[in-house]
Design a protein around this motif. Structure first.
Motif, short mmCIF file in Angstrom:
data_model
loop_
_atom_site.label_atom_id
_atom_site.label_comp_id
_atom_site.label_asym_id
_atom_site.label_seq_id
_atom_site.Cartn_x
_atom_site.Cartn_y
_atom_site.Cartn_z
N ARG A 67 0.90 -1.29 -0.04
CA ARG A 67 -0.04 -0.16 0.12
C ARG A 67 0.91 1.33 0.14
NH1 ARG A 67 -4.91 -0.60 3.78
NH2 ARG A 67 -5.46 1.75 2.74
N THR A 68 2.25 1.25 0.11
CA THR A 68 3.19 2.45 0.02
C THR A 68 3.19 2.76 -1.23
OG1 THR A 68 4.24 1.19 1.87
CG2 THR A 68 5.41 3.14 0.61
N THR A 69 3.05 4.23 -1.28
CA THR A 69 3.33 4.99 -2.52
C THR A 69 4.19 6.26 -2.23
OG1 THR A 69 1.30 6.55 -2.26
CG2 THR A 69 0.99 4.45 -3.39
N ARG A 71 2.83 8.88 -1.50
CA ARG A 71 2.11 10.03 -0.45
C ARG A 71 1.67 9.23 0.65
NH1 ARG A 71 -1.99 13.19 -3.70
NH2 ARG A 71 -2.71 13.48 -1.61
N ILE A 72 1.95 9.91 1.81
CA ILE A 72 1.53 9.33 2.93
C ILE A 72 -0.15 9.32 3.12
CG2 ILE A 72 1.36 9.80 5.54
CD1 ILE A 72 3.92 11.53 5.08
N ASP A 73 -0.55 7.92 3.43
CA ASP A 73 -2.01 7.66 3.44
C ASP A 73 -2.37 7.32 5.05
OD1 ASP A 73 -4.38 6.31 3.18
OD2 ASP A 73 -3.72 5.03 1.23
N GLN A 74 -3.08 7.98 5.34
CA GLN A 74 -3.61 7.78 6.78
C GLN A 74 -4.43 6.53 7.01
OE1 GLN A 74 -3.31 9.76 9.67
NE2 GLN A 74 -4.11 7.95 10.56
N THR A 75 -4.87 6.01 5.86
CA THR A 75 -5.32 4.46 6.02
C THR A 75 -4.37 3.42 6.24
OG1 THR A 75 -5.71 4.05 3.41
CG2 THR A 75 -7.21 5.22 4.35
N VAL A 76 -3.23 3.72 5.64
CA VAL A 76 -2.00 2.71 5.99
C VAL A 76 -1.99 2.72 7.66
CG1 VAL A 76 0.20 2.01 5.80
CG2 VAL A 76 -1.00 2.97 3.94
N TYR A 103 7.37 2.23 7.09
CA TYR A 103 6.30 2.77 6.25
C TYR A 103 6.77 4.19 5.75
CZ TYR A 103 1.99 5.15 4.13
OH TYR A 103 1.25 5.73 3.49
N VAL A 107 7.99 5.39 2.15
CA VAL A 107 7.46 6.67 1.41
C VAL A 107 8.45 7.62 0.96
CG1 VAL A 107 6.21 8.72 1.85
CG2 VAL A 107 5.05 6.41 2.59
#
Length: 160
Positions: A67-69, A71-76, A103, A107
């Motif tokens: 799920r890592t891209t 962009r920081i994603d709060q859902t991760v 994580y 990123v």
């Protein structure tokens, strides 16, 4: 910039480091802010693999990796906290902190223009410590000075 905080007061931030603006910092209650090196969380995961199994820790890590891209994603972070519930209460917070740190490290790797291997470099380290018996110290330094043609085949051989 604060990214996430935990119920005990631990804070994880991202900010200017030696190389870029994506350095990850951890502040534990009553302690000074520090930028954890790979060897710190690699050592934690090695130690906990004796209790929970290398496969469990790696499988949880891979869920984060996938799920890592850039962009920081709060859902991760939400997923990390949910995964934390599968660990014993005394270990839960540390798993959440170190999975969050790795994580954010991935990123950062995704954001680096010249980082050809991107987040795969962290996955190589996790694979080495959990399945290949490599020490945290050796895995943390393994890629230093190596070029992409040396490292990319190692990633491909391991399926990533």
């Amino acid at each position: 910039m604060e990214i996430i905080s935990f119920e005990d007061g631990t804070i994880i931030e991202q900010g200017r480091g030696s190389f870029d603006d994506y350095c990850v910092y951890v502040t534990r209650p009553g302690e000074r802010k520090f930028a954890p090196r790979d060897v710190i969380y690699f050592s934690f995961f090695i130690e906990k693999a004796r209790k929970y199994s290398a496969k469990k820790i790696y499988d949880d890590y891979v869920k984060i990796y996938e799920r890592t891209t850039a962009r920081i994603d709060q859902t991760v972070f939400d997923m990390i906290k949910e995964m934390g519930l599968s660990y014993d209460e005394e270990d839960r917070l540390d798993f959440c902190v170190w999975y969050s740190v790795i994580y954010l490290g991935m990123v950062a790797e995704e954001l680096k223009a010249r980082a050809v291997l991107k987040k795969r470099i962290k996955r190589l380290g996790m694979h080495q410590i959990l399945f290949e018996g490599m020490s945290a110290e050796k895995a943390a330094k393994f890629s230093i000075g190596k070029k992409v043609p040396q490292l990319e085949p190692l990633c491909r051989e391991r399926g990533f």
